[in-house]
Design an enzyme around this catalytic site. Structure first.
Site, short mmCIF file in Angstrom:
data_model
loop_
_atom_site.label_atom_id
_atom_site.label_comp_id
_atom_site.label_asym_id
_atom_site.label_seq_id
_atom_site.Cartn_x
_atom_site.Cartn_y
_atom_site.Cartn_z
N ARG A 75 1.67 -15.27 5.38
CA ARG A 75 3.04 -15.57 4.61
C ARG A 75 3.38 -16.84 4.89
O ARG A 75 3.09 -17.54 5.81
CB ARG A 75 3.98 -14.61 5.37
CG ARG A 75 3.57 -13.01 5.15
CD ARG A 75 4.77 -12.19 5.95
NE ARG A 75 4.57 -10.96 5.49
CZ ARG A 75 4.58 -10.06 4.80
NH1 ARG A 75 5.29 -10.64 3.53
NH2 ARG A 75 4.28 -8.57 4.52
N ASP A 106 3.21 -9.17 -6.71
CA ASP A 106 4.54 -9.47 -7.28
C ASP A 106 5.28 -10.40 -6.54
O ASP A 106 6.01 -11.63 -7.08
CB ASP A 106 5.58 -8.21 -7.43
CG ASP A 106 5.64 -7.40 -6.21
OD1 ASP A 106 5.01 -7.65 -5.04
OD2 ASP A 106 6.46 -6.37 -6.34
N GLY A 107 5.19 -10.50 -5.07
CA GLY A 107 5.58 -11.41 -4.01
C GLY A 107 4.95 -12.90 -4.49
O GLY A 107 5.63 -13.63 -4.63
N SER A 108 3.63 -12.87 -4.67
CA SER A 108 3.05 -13.84 -4.84
C SER A 108 3.31 -14.85 -6.31
O SER A 108 3.45 -15.81 -6.36
CB SER A 108 1.37 -13.87 -4.94
OG SER A 108 1.15 -13.13 -3.68
N ASP A 133 0.84 -1.71 -8.44
CA ASP A 133 2.31 -1.59 -8.92
C ASP A 133 2.62 -2.92 -9.70
O ASP A 133 3.75 -3.03 -9.78
CB ASP A 133 2.95 -1.48 -7.35
CG ASP A 133 2.86 -2.62 -6.39
OD1 ASP A 133 1.99 -3.60 -6.59
OD2 ASP A 133 3.87 -2.41 -5.51
N ARG A 166 -6.51 24.34 9.53
CA ARG A 166 -5.21 23.50 9.84
C ARG A 166 -4.73 22.76 8.63
O ARG A 166 -5.34 22.74 7.48
CB ARG A 166 -5.66 22.20 10.91
CG ARG A 166 -5.88 22.68 12.30
CD ARG A 166 -6.19 21.76 13.04
NE ARG A 166 -6.33 21.93 14.64
CZ ARG A 166 -7.10 21.19 15.41
NH1 ARG A 166 -7.85 20.16 15.27
NH2 ARG A 166 -7.02 21.72 16.71
N ALA A 190 -6.08 17.80 -3.22
CA ALA A 190 -4.84 18.17 -2.25
C ALA A 190 -3.97 19.29 -2.75
O ALA A 190 -3.92 19.51 -3.90
CB ALA A 190 -4.10 17.05 -2.02
N GLU A 226 2.93 6.24 1.90
CA GLU A 226 3.79 5.61 2.49
C GLU A 226 5.34 5.41 2.35
O GLU A 226 5.98 5.23 3.42
CB GLU A 226 3.22 4.53 3.31
CG GLU A 226 3.28 3.20 2.48
CD GLU A 226 2.43 2.07 2.95
OE1 GLU A 226 2.41 1.90 4.21
OE2 GLU A 226 2.01 1.11 2.11
N ARG A 260 -7.66 -1.41 2.85
CA ARG A 260 -7.56 -2.56 2.33
C ARG A 260 -9.20 -3.26 2.37
O ARG A 260 -9.42 -4.08 1.65
CB ARG A 260 -6.75 -3.59 2.98
CG ARG A 260 -5.46 -3.34 2.67
CD ARG A 260 -4.60 -4.59 3.43
NE ARG A 260 -3.07 -4.40 3.20
CZ ARG A 260 -2.42 -4.56 2.24
NH1 ARG A 260 -2.85 -5.02 1.08
NH2 ARG A 260 -1.14 -4.37 2.17
#
Length: 327
Positions: A75, A106-108, A133, A166, A190, A226, A260
């Site tokens: 960062r 997108d931040g980059s 995304d 479970r 799932a 998440e 990752r």
């Protein structure tokens, strides 16, 4: 824009499998077109600090199969300031660098757009993020590998879930996007998939799990993105289900950053190679402020502004398939 003689490449934001393959592609395409190439360590922070290294075709030997990024990523609060961006521009000009390839999300790309607006510096973006995304591409570099990692992990968790009767809540990455959760959930079979784009709600989740019980399912897997807001977090979600469905013994598994890492899939290696070639060719051709992406299995371009502001929407047909598969 004058003739491009030297191109810099950097990775920014969260690392993603396939970034090294993209670096390799950029460097070797530069070599193919007799254009110098410079690597920038630690993204925009390295740009501000002039942390550069000359790269040749041989500099990127044996990295196509490696996860992470050899150029590192970090960062940069300095680049968010006008003074920091001015220093970055001066470093580029001092090193006679004519254009920049930014591999990231997108931040980059937002940083690249601001820099281009202020200094009219040629920039091409390559989408590298496991979240998938980014608007303007069906696949970002790293997404396919992260999906395969998640599915493999869920398959193993299911073995334990079945053995102990479970209910497992498996949290996958995705921040504000449910692409990994939806596709991994369908691929791993799932019983329920919770994503930010679709508010399932606690009542419907409980009813779905009751339905699974009545259908004779002794164990269940719920994949949770998440960024999902059905519960405050995945642990409280599991507690809520146990309180309201005492027949279920719930467990939580957060896959986290293991998604990752690892060697990139063949798909991600090929995608990265294709996008890297196109990025360099666009710059040499005098084009700028674009992102290269994959659409209809063809490499196409989108303006960086549109890539940032546009919305890569979830596949409604896949949501329908998911609902049918949980019968």
């Amino acid at each position: 824009m004058g003739k491009i003689k030297k191109i810099a490449v950097m990775t920014s934001g969260g690392d993603a499998p396939g970034m090294n393959a993209a670096i390799r592609s950029v460097v070797r395409t530069c070599a193919y077109y007799s254009t110098e190439c410079v690597g920038i360590y630690r993204g925009y922070q390295g740009l501000v600090e002039a942390d550069f290294i000359n790269l040749t075709a041989r500099s990127v030997n044996n990295i196509i199969h490696k996860g992470g990024t050899i150029l590192k990523t970090a960062r940069s609060t300095a680049f968010r300031t006008e003074e920091g961006r001015k220093k970055a521009y001066e470093n580029l000009k001092e090193n006679e660098i004519d254009a920049l390839v930014v591999i990231g999300g997108d931040g980059s790309f937002t940083g690249g757009v601001v820099f281009n607006q202020e200094y009219n510096f040629p920039i091409i973006g390559i989408p590298g993020t496991i979240d998938n995304d980014i608007y303007g591409t069906t696949h970002t570099i790293g997404y396919d590998t992260a999906l395969n990692t998640a599915v493999e992990a869920i398959d193993k968790i299911r073995d334990t879930a079945s053995s102990h009767n479970r209910l497992f809540f498996v949290e996958v990455m995705g921040r504000d996007a449910g692409f990994i959760a939806l596709n991994a959930g369908v691929g791993a079979g799932a019983e329920e998939i919770l994503i930010p784009e679709e508010d399932l709600g606690l009542d419907r989740l409980l009813e779905s799990l009751k339905k699974s019980r009545r259908a004779g399912k002794s164990s269940s897997i719920v994949v949770v993105s998440e960024g999902d807001k059905t519960g405050k977090n995945v642990f409280e979600l599991a507690d809520y289900v146990e309180e309201n469905l005492p027949n279920y013994e719930a467990r939580v598994s957060v896959l986290g950053h293991m998604q990752r890492g690892g060697s990139p899939s063949c798909f991600d290696r090929v995608l990265a190679s294709r996008l890297g070639v196109k990025a360099v060719e666009l710059l040499i051709d005098g084009q700028t402020n674009l992102m290269v992406g994959l659409q209809n299995n063809e490499v196409q371009t989108t303006s960086l502004e549109k890539a940032i502001k546009g919305q890569h929407t979830i596949d409604k047909e896949l949501l329908r398939v998911s609902d049918i598969m949980t019968i």
